[in-house]
Design a protein around this motif. Structure first.
Motif, PDB file in Angstrom:
ATOM      1  N   LEU A  24       0.830  -1.210   0.000  1.00  0.00           N
ATOM      2  CA  LEU A  24       0.000   0.000   0.000  1.00  0.00           C
ATOM      3  C   LEU A  24       0.862   1.256   0.000  1.00  0.00           C
ATOM      4  CD1 LEU A  24      -2.746  -1.043   2.597  1.00  0.00           C
ATOM      5  CD2 LEU A  24      -2.921  -1.053   0.088  1.00  0.00           C
ATOM      6  N   LEU A  25       1.918   1.249   0.787  1.00  0.00           N
ATOM      7  CA  LEU A  25       2.780   2.429   0.882  1.00  0.00           C
ATOM      8  C   LEU A  25       3.629   2.623  -0.368  1.00  0.00           C
ATOM      9  CD1 LEU A  25       3.802   2.080   4.614  1.00  0.00           C
ATOM     10  CD2 LEU A  25       2.203   3.743   3.635  1.00  0.00           C
ATOM     11  N   ALA A  26       3.837   1.562  -1.136  1.00  0.00           N
ATOM     12  CA  ALA A  26       4.586   1.664  -2.389  1.00  0.00           C
ATOM     13  C   ALA A  26       3.690   2.084  -3.556  1.00  0.00           C
ATOM     14  CB  ALA A  26       5.256   0.326  -2.706  1.00  0.00           C
ATOM     15  N   ASP A  27       2.396   2.070  -3.357  1.00  0.00           N
ATOM     16  CA  ASP A  27       1.442   2.438  -4.405  1.00  0.00           C
ATOM     17  C   ASP A  27       1.252   3.953  -4.359  1.00  0.00           C
ATOM     18  OD1 ASP A  27      -1.016   3.092  -5.755  1.00  0.00           O
ATOM     19  OD2 ASP A  27      -1.612   0.985  -5.600  1.00  0.00           O
ATOM     20  N   LEU A  30      -2.190   5.171  -3.351  1.00  0.00           N
ATOM     21  CA  LEU A  30      -2.696   4.842  -2.017  1.00  0.00           C
ATOM     22  C   LEU A  30      -1.836   5.404  -0.890  1.00  0.00           C
ATOM     23  CD1 LEU A  30      -3.749   1.136  -2.649  1.00  0.00           C
ATOM     24  CD2 LEU A  30      -5.208   3.168  -2.628  1.00  0.00           C
ATOM     25  N   ALA A  31      -0.557   5.572  -1.123  1.00  0.00           N
ATOM     26  CA  ALA A  31       0.358   6.040  -0.067  1.00  0.00           C
ATOM     27  C   ALA A  31      -0.116   7.327   0.614  1.00  0.00           C
ATOM     28  CB  ALA A  31       1.763   6.202  -0.621  1.00  0.00           C
ATOM     29  N   PRO A  32      -0.667   8.292  -0.125  1.00  0.00           N
ATOM     30  CA  PRO A  32      -1.100   9.524   0.546  1.00  0.00           C
ATOM     31  C   PRO A  32      -2.171   9.311   1.631  1.00  0.00           C
ATOM     32  CG  PRO A  32      -0.935   9.893  -1.813  1.00  0.00           C
ATOM     33  CD  PRO A  32      -0.767   8.409  -1.587  1.00  0.00           C
ATOM     34  N   HIS A  69     -13.402   5.570   8.497  1.00  0.00           N
ATOM     35  CA  HIS A  69     -12.935   6.039   7.196  1.00  0.00           C
ATOM     36  C   HIS A  69     -13.570   7.369   6.773  1.00  0.00           C
ATOM     37  CE1 HIS A  69     -12.036   1.724   7.257  1.00  0.00           C
ATOM     38  NE2 HIS A  69     -10.984   2.073   6.556  1.00  0.00           N
ATOM     39  N   ALA A  70     -14.324   7.986   7.669  1.00  0.00           N
ATOM     40  CA  ALA A  70     -15.085   9.192   7.323  1.00  0.00           C
ATOM     41  C   ALA A  70     -14.213  10.352   6.866  1.00  0.00           C
ATOM     42  CB  ALA A  70     -15.952   9.623   8.502  1.00  0.00           C
ATOM     43  N   GLY A  71     -13.032  10.492   7.403  1.00  0.00           N
ATOM     44  CA  GLY A  71     -12.170  11.615   7.036  1.00  0.00           C
ATOM     45  C   GLY A  71     -11.413  11.405   5.745  1.00  0.00           C
ATOM     46  N   LEU A  72     -11.604  10.263   5.109  1.00  0.00           N
ATOM     47  CA  LEU A  72     -10.886   9.939   3.879  1.00  0.00           C
ATOM     48  C   LEU A  72     -11.858   9.942   2.706  1.00  0.00           C
ATOM     49  CD1 LEU A  72      -9.001   6.876   5.380  1.00  0.00           C
ATOM     50  CD2 LEU A  72      -8.094   9.194   5.091  1.00  0.00           C
ATOM     51  N   VAL A  73     -11.355  10.236   1.533  1.00  0.00           N
ATOM     52  CA  VAL A  73     -12.173  10.190   0.327  1.00  0.00           C
ATOM     53  C   VAL A  73     -11.860   8.863  -0.358  1.00  0.00           C
ATOM     54  CG1 VAL A  73     -12.686  11.292  -1.881  1.00  0.00           C
ATOM     55  CG2 VAL A  73     -12.117  12.693   0.120  1.00  0.00           C
ATOM     56  N   GLY A  77     -12.850   2.598  -6.719  1.00  0.00           N
ATOM     57  CA  GLY A  77     -11.552   2.244  -7.298  1.00  0.00           C
ATOM     58  C   GLY A  77     -10.466   2.120  -6.248  1.00  0.00           C
ATOM     59  N   THR A  78     -10.499   3.020  -5.270  1.00  0.00           N
ATOM     60  CA  THR A  78      -9.533   2.964  -4.176  1.00  0.00           C
ATOM     61  C   THR A  78      -9.725   1.681  -3.389  1.00  0.00           C
ATOM     62  OG1 THR A  78      -9.554   5.379  -4.018  1.00  0.00           O
ATOM     63  CG2 THR A  78      -8.691   4.175  -2.127  1.00  0.00           C
TER      64      THR A  78
END
Length: 118
Positions: A24-27, A30-32, A69-73, A77-78
């Motif tokens: 995930l961190l290498a993508d 997704l990393a952000p 997960h409310a604070g994330l968009v 696809g994600t």
């Protein structure tokens, strides 16, 4: 025997979580999502959540997925990208396809709680 026991218990879940977050961190897409996150704490929650979801006898106080997960968009696809990395992680750990499908059937219903953007 639970899926948790079938895949090797806590040790296997820990290995899967480590590999998943490496992916995930290498993508770059997704990393952000993980910037500024306490990854050690997040991984601990993820290990406990996955263990409980797969039938471990560990008690896990599941946080409401929509609230978590409310604070994330998070788009469909994600969500699909994260699931793809999870499938790749499990396959790399030699988890049988039938078990990966069983894990997917346990986690798939969470899509409606996690996806919060078009």
């Amino acid at each position: 025997m639970s899926i948790y026991d079938e895949i090797g218990g806590a040790e296997s879940v820990a290995a899967a979580v480590e590999d998943l977050y490496r992916r995930l961190l290498a993508d770059p897409d997704l990393a952000p999502y993980f910037a500024g996150t306490d990854l050690a704490r997040l991984k601990a929650h993820q290990r406990a959540f996955i263990a409980a979801a797969l039938g471990s006898s560990q008690v896990h106080a599941r946080r409401d997925m929509a609230a978590a997960h409310a604070g994330l968009v998070i788009t469909g696809g994600t969500f699909d990208s994260v699931v793809g990395h999870l499938v790749d992680t499990l396959a790399s750990l030699d988890v049988p396809d039938s078990t990966i499908a069983a894990i997917g059937s346990v986690l798939a219903p969470l899509r409606g709680e996690i996806v919060n953007a078009p």
